[in-house]
Structures are given as structure tokens and as C-alpha cells.
Design a protein around this motif. Structure first.
Motif, PDB file in Angstrom:
ATOM      1  N   GLN A 186       0.853  -1.179   0.000  1.00 35.31           N
ATOM      2  CA  GLN A 186       0.000   0.000   0.000  1.00 35.31           C
ATOM      3  C   GLN A 186       0.894   1.235   0.000  1.00 35.31           C
ATOM      4  OE1 GLN A 186      -3.476  -0.169  -0.159  1.00 35.31           O
ATOM      5  NE2 GLN A 186      -2.969  -2.306  -0.524  1.00 35.31           N
ATOM      6  N   TRP A 187       0.654   2.145  -0.908  1.00 36.51           N
ATOM      7  CA  TRP A 187       1.447   3.355  -0.997  1.00 36.51           C
ATOM      8  C   TRP A 187       0.602   4.558  -0.618  1.00 36.51           C
ATOM      9  CZ3 TRP A 187       2.151   0.385  -5.783  1.00 36.51           C
ATOM     10  CH2 TRP A 187       3.325  -0.376  -5.759  1.00 36.51           C
ATOM     11  N   THR A 188       1.244   5.535  -0.030  1.00 40.60           N
ATOM     12  CA  THR A 188       0.566   6.781   0.292  1.00 40.60           C
ATOM     13  C   THR A 188       0.422   7.607  -0.988  1.00 40.60           C
ATOM     14  OG1 THR A 188       2.597   8.018   0.716  1.00 40.60           O
ATOM     15  CG2 THR A 188       1.630   6.804   2.592  1.00 40.60           C
ATOM     16  N   PHE A 189      -0.378   8.654  -0.921  1.00 35.12           N
ATOM     17  CA  PHE A 189      -0.521   9.563  -2.050  1.00 35.12           C
ATOM     18  C   PHE A 189       0.845  10.137  -2.443  1.00 35.12           C
ATOM     19  CE2 PHE A 189      -1.191  13.979  -3.519  1.00 35.12           C
ATOM     20  CZ  PHE A 189      -1.828  13.696  -4.720  1.00 35.12           C
ATOM     21  N   GLY A 190       1.638  10.525  -1.460  1.00 32.06           N
ATOM     22  CA  GLY A 190       2.958  11.084  -1.728  1.00 32.06           C
ATOM     23  C   GLY A 190       3.876  10.101  -2.427  1.00 32.06           C
ATOM     24  N   GLU A 191       3.844   8.844  -2.015  1.00 31.87           N
ATOM     25  CA  GLU A 191       4.670   7.822  -2.662  1.00 31.87           C
ATOM     26  C   GLU A 191       4.230   7.597  -4.103  1.00 31.87           C
ATOM     27  OE1 GLU A 191       5.842   5.162   1.262  1.00 31.87           O
ATOM     28  OE2 GLU A 191       3.876   4.874   0.321  1.00 31.87           O
ATOM     29  N   ARG A 192       2.938   7.635  -4.330  1.00 34.22           N
ATOM     30  CA  ARG A 192       2.425   7.467  -5.692  1.00 34.22           C
ATOM     31  C   ARG A 192       2.855   8.642  -6.576  1.00 34.22           C
ATOM     32  NH1 ARG A 192      -2.322   3.640  -5.621  1.00 34.22           N
ATOM     33  NH2 ARG A 192      -2.250   2.776  -3.543  1.00 34.22           N
ATOM     34  N   LEU A 193       2.776   9.855  -6.021  1.00 30.23           N
ATOM     35  CA  LEU A 193       3.248  11.034  -6.758  1.00 30.23           C
ATOM     36  C   LEU A 193       4.707  10.871  -7.170  1.00 30.23           C
ATOM     37  CD1 LEU A 193       1.987  14.215  -4.861  1.00 30.23           C
ATOM     38  CD2 LEU A 193       1.383  13.483  -7.154  1.00 30.23           C
ATOM     39  N   ARG A 194       5.534  10.500  -6.205  1.00 27.80           N
ATOM     40  CA  ARG A 194       6.966  10.356  -6.460  1.00 27.80           C
ATOM     41  C   ARG A 194       7.236   9.308  -7.532  1.00 27.80           C
ATOM     42  NH1 ARG A 194       8.440   8.596  -1.821  1.00 27.80           N
ATOM     43  NH2 ARG A 194       8.388  10.668  -0.897  1.00 27.80           N
ATOM     44  N   LYS A 195       6.558   8.156  -7.449  1.00 27.27           N
ATOM     45  CA  LYS A 195       6.756   7.090  -8.435  1.00 27.27           C
ATOM     46  C   LYS A 195       6.445   7.582  -9.840  1.00 27.27           C
ATOM     47  CE  LYS A 195       5.811   3.176  -5.411  1.00 27.27           C
ATOM     48  NZ  LYS A 195       7.073   2.492  -5.563  1.00 27.27           N
ATOM     49  N   VAL A 196       5.323   8.245 -10.000  1.00 26.63           N
ATOM     50  CA  VAL A 196       4.923   8.703 -11.330  1.00 26.63           C
ATOM     51  C   VAL A 196       5.823   9.841 -11.809  1.00 26.63           C
ATOM     52  CG1 VAL A 196       3.059   9.783 -12.635  1.00 26.63           C
ATOM     53  CG2 VAL A 196       2.577   7.842 -11.143  1.00 26.63           C
ATOM     54  N   ARG A 197       6.166  10.765 -10.923  1.00 27.39           N
ATOM     55  CA  ARG A 197       7.053  11.869 -11.310  1.00 27.39           C
ATOM     56  C   ARG A 197       8.371  11.328 -11.838  1.00 27.39           C
ATOM     57  NH1 ARG A 197      11.245  14.073  -8.911  1.00 27.39           N
ATOM     58  NH2 ARG A 197      10.792  13.275  -6.827  1.00 27.39           N
ATOM     59  N   ARG A 198       8.924  10.354 -11.146  1.00 24.50           N
ATOM     60  CA  ARG A 198      10.198   9.774 -11.582  1.00 24.50           C
ATOM     61  C   ARG A 198      10.046   9.035 -12.902  1.00 24.50           C
ATOM     62  NH1 ARG A 198      12.556   7.756  -5.729  1.00 24.50           N
ATOM     63  NH2 ARG A 198      13.222   9.817  -5.042  1.00 24.50           N
ATOM     64  N   GLU A 199       8.928   8.321 -13.076  1.00 29.81           N
ATOM     65  CA  GLU A 199       8.663   7.633 -14.350  1.00 29.81           C
ATOM     66  C   GLU A 199       8.597   8.633 -15.501  1.00 29.81           C
ATOM     67  OE1 GLU A 199       8.160   4.429 -15.407  1.00 29.81           O
ATOM     68  OE2 GLU A 199       8.642   3.577 -13.452  1.00 29.81           O
ATOM     69  N   LEU A 200       8.050   9.817 -15.221  1.00 24.34           N
ATOM     70  CA  LEU A 200       7.928  10.855 -16.247  1.00 24.34           C
ATOM     71  C   LEU A 200       9.236  11.620 -16.455  1.00 24.34           C
ATOM     72  CD1 LEU A 200       4.426  12.294 -15.277  1.00 24.34           C
ATOM     73  CD2 LEU A 200       4.974  10.816 -17.220  1.00 24.34           C
ATOM     74  N   GLY A 201      10.207  11.424 -15.564  1.00 19.98           N
ATOM     75  CA  GLY A 201      11.488  12.104 -15.678  1.00 19.98           C
ATOM     76  C   GLY A 201      11.424  13.586 -15.345  1.00 19.98           C
ATOM     77  N   LEU A 202      10.531  13.953 -14.421  1.00 17.59           N
ATOM     78  CA  LEU A 202      10.350  15.353 -14.040  1.00 17.59           C
ATOM     79  C   LEU A 202      10.965  15.636 -12.678  1.00 17.59           C
ATOM     80  CD1 LEU A 202       6.578  15.778 -15.003  1.00 17.59           C
ATOM     81  CD2 LEU A 202       8.577  16.474 -16.337  1.00 17.59           C
ATOM     82  N   THR A 203      11.359  16.880 -12.479  1.00 26.42           N
ATOM     83  CA  THR A 203      11.780  17.318 -11.155  1.00 26.42           C
ATOM     84  C   THR A 203      10.521  17.677 -10.357  1.00 26.42           C
ATOM     85  OG1 THR A 203      11.896  19.654 -11.747  1.00 26.42           O
ATOM     86  CG2 THR A 203      13.893  18.319 -12.108  1.00 26.42           C
ATOM     87  N   GLN A 204      10.690  17.879  -9.056  1.00 23.09           N
ATOM     88  CA  GLN A 204       9.555  18.321  -8.252  1.00 23.09           C
ATOM     89  C   GLN A 204       9.049  19.669  -8.751  1.00 23.09           C
ATOM     90  OE1 GLN A 204      10.529  18.265  -4.069  1.00 23.09           O
ATOM     91  NE2 GLN A 204       9.977  16.114  -3.885  1.00 23.09           N
ATOM     92  N   GLY A 205       9.959  20.564  -9.122  1.00 20.24           N
ATOM     93  CA  GLY A 205       9.566  21.875  -9.637  1.00 20.24           C
ATOM     94  C   GLY A 205       8.782  21.776 -10.932  1.00 20.24           C
ATOM     95  N   ASP A 206       9.215  20.876 -11.833  1.00 21.85           N
ATOM     96  CA  ASP A 206       8.489  20.668 -13.098  1.00 21.85           C
ATOM     97  C   ASP A 206       7.079  20.160 -12.832  1.00 21.85           C
ATOM     98  OD1 ASP A 206      10.808  21.320 -14.542  1.00 21.85           O
ATOM     99  OD2 ASP A 206      11.389  19.213 -14.810  1.00 21.85           O
ATOM    100  N   MET A 207       6.980  19.187 -11.932  1.00 21.26           N
ATOM    101  CA  MET A 207       5.674  18.590 -11.622  1.00 21.26           C
ATOM    102  C   MET A 207       4.763  19.629 -10.984  1.00 21.26           C
ATOM    103  SD  MET A 207       4.459  15.426 -11.909  1.00 21.26           S
ATOM    104  CE  MET A 207       3.574  14.114 -11.116  1.00 21.26           C
ATOM    105  N   ALA A 208       5.313  20.421 -10.068  1.00 18.48           N
ATOM    106  CA  ALA A 208       4.526  21.471  -9.409  1.00 18.48           C
ATOM    107  C   ALA A 208       4.002  22.456 -10.438  1.00 18.48           C
ATOM    108  CB  ALA A 208       5.378  22.191  -8.367  1.00 18.48           C
ATOM    109  N   ALA A 209       4.852  22.867 -11.378  1.00 16.19           N
ATOM    110  CA  ALA A 209       4.443  23.824 -12.407  1.00 16.19           C
ATOM    111  C   ALA A 209       3.333  23.245 -13.267  1.00 16.19           C
ATOM    112  CB  ALA A 209       5.642  24.210 -13.268  1.00 16.19           C
ATOM    113  N   GLN A 210       3.443  21.969 -13.639  1.00 15.56           N
ATOM    114  CA  GLN A 210       2.402  21.354 -14.474  1.00 15.56           C
ATOM    115  C   GLN A 210       1.080  21.220 -13.737  1.00 15.56           C
ATOM    116  OE1 GLN A 210       3.286  17.989 -16.913  1.00 15.56           O
ATOM    117  NE2 GLN A 210       5.350  18.707 -17.375  1.00 15.56           N
ATOM    118  N   LEU A 211       1.157  21.088 -12.414  1.00 15.32           N
ATOM    119  CA  LEU A 211      -0.070  20.986 -11.611  1.00 15.32           C
ATOM    120  C   LEU A 211      -0.605  22.355 -11.194  1.00 15.32           C
ATOM    121  CD1 LEU A 211       0.883  17.955  -9.353  1.00 15.32           C
ATOM    122  CD2 LEU A 211      -0.865  17.994 -11.150  1.00 15.32           C
ATOM    123  N   GLY A 212       0.190  23.401 -11.433  1.00 15.91           N
ATOM    124  CA  GLY A 212      -0.253  24.748 -11.089  1.00 15.91           C
ATOM    125  C   GLY A 212      -0.157  25.067  -9.610  1.00 15.91           C
TER     126      GLY A 212
END
Length: 100
Positions: A7-33
Motif C-alpha cells: 500500500q502506498w501513500t498519495f505522496g509515494e504514488r506522486l513520487r513514483k509517477v514523477r520519476r517515471e515521467l522524468g520530471l523534477t519536483q519543480g516541473d511537476m509542481a508547475a504542471q499541476l499549477g
């Protein structure tokens, strides 16, 4: 032997997908607004979005991963052999039975 499904937390799921997409935290934040500090707090588990379902919809559009997985409603995980490095989802009930 009983099967254990991690079982993964929401944060762990975010991190897994962000890394799969090859994005930084800043990139992901910008795309999510959202701001980078807010996103970092989500990923670390210190906080969650006020409107989690709306963020899950945005994440689904960005990544192709079902919103139900981000919300913890889906029990399936991406297949490791899927195109895009594991981002393909196996249909429910698609696991073959082991040969006796």
C-alpha cells in the motif's frame, strides 16, 4: 502463503509517477499549477491537496495513470514490462494462473 499487496501513500504514488515521467519536483509542481513547496509537502506526506480528486484528475491527464490509483481506490499496479517503462496497466483479471 497469503499474497501481500503493498500500500502506498498519495505522496509515494506522486513520487513514483514523477520519476517515471522524468520530471523534477519543480516541473511537476508547475504542471499541476502549484508552488514547489506545496508539491514537496505532498510528496513527502506532510500535507495533501485540499481538493485531492481534482489533483488526481490533473495527474491522470498528465501521466495516463488512472486517477483511481492516485486516490488509492485501485489495487492494480503498472506492469513492469509495459511500454514507457512500466506505465501500462494490465486489465483486471489478466494475470494467468500458474501451471501446476
Amino acid at each position: 502463503m497469503a499474497r501481500r499487496i503493498p500500500q502506498w501513500t498519495f505522496g509515494e504514488r506522486l513520487r513514483k509517477v514523477r520519476r517515471e515521467l522524468g520530471l523534477t519536483q519543480g516541473d511537476m509542481a508547475a504542471q499541476l499549477g502549484v508552488g514547489s513547496p506545496a508539491y514537496a509537502a505532498w510528496e513527502s506526506g506532510r500535507n495533501q491537496p485540499a481538493d485531492l480528486p481534482a489533483v488526481a484528475v490533473k495527474l491522470e491527464h498528465m501521466s495516463g495513470v488512472p486517477r483511481t490509483w492516485f486516490l488509492g481506490w485501485a489495487d492494480e499496479s503498472p506492469r513492469p514490462d509495459g511500454p514507457g517503462g512500466g506505465m501500462e496497466w494490465a486489465p483486471r483479471g489478466s494475470n494467468p494462473r500458474p501451471a501446476d
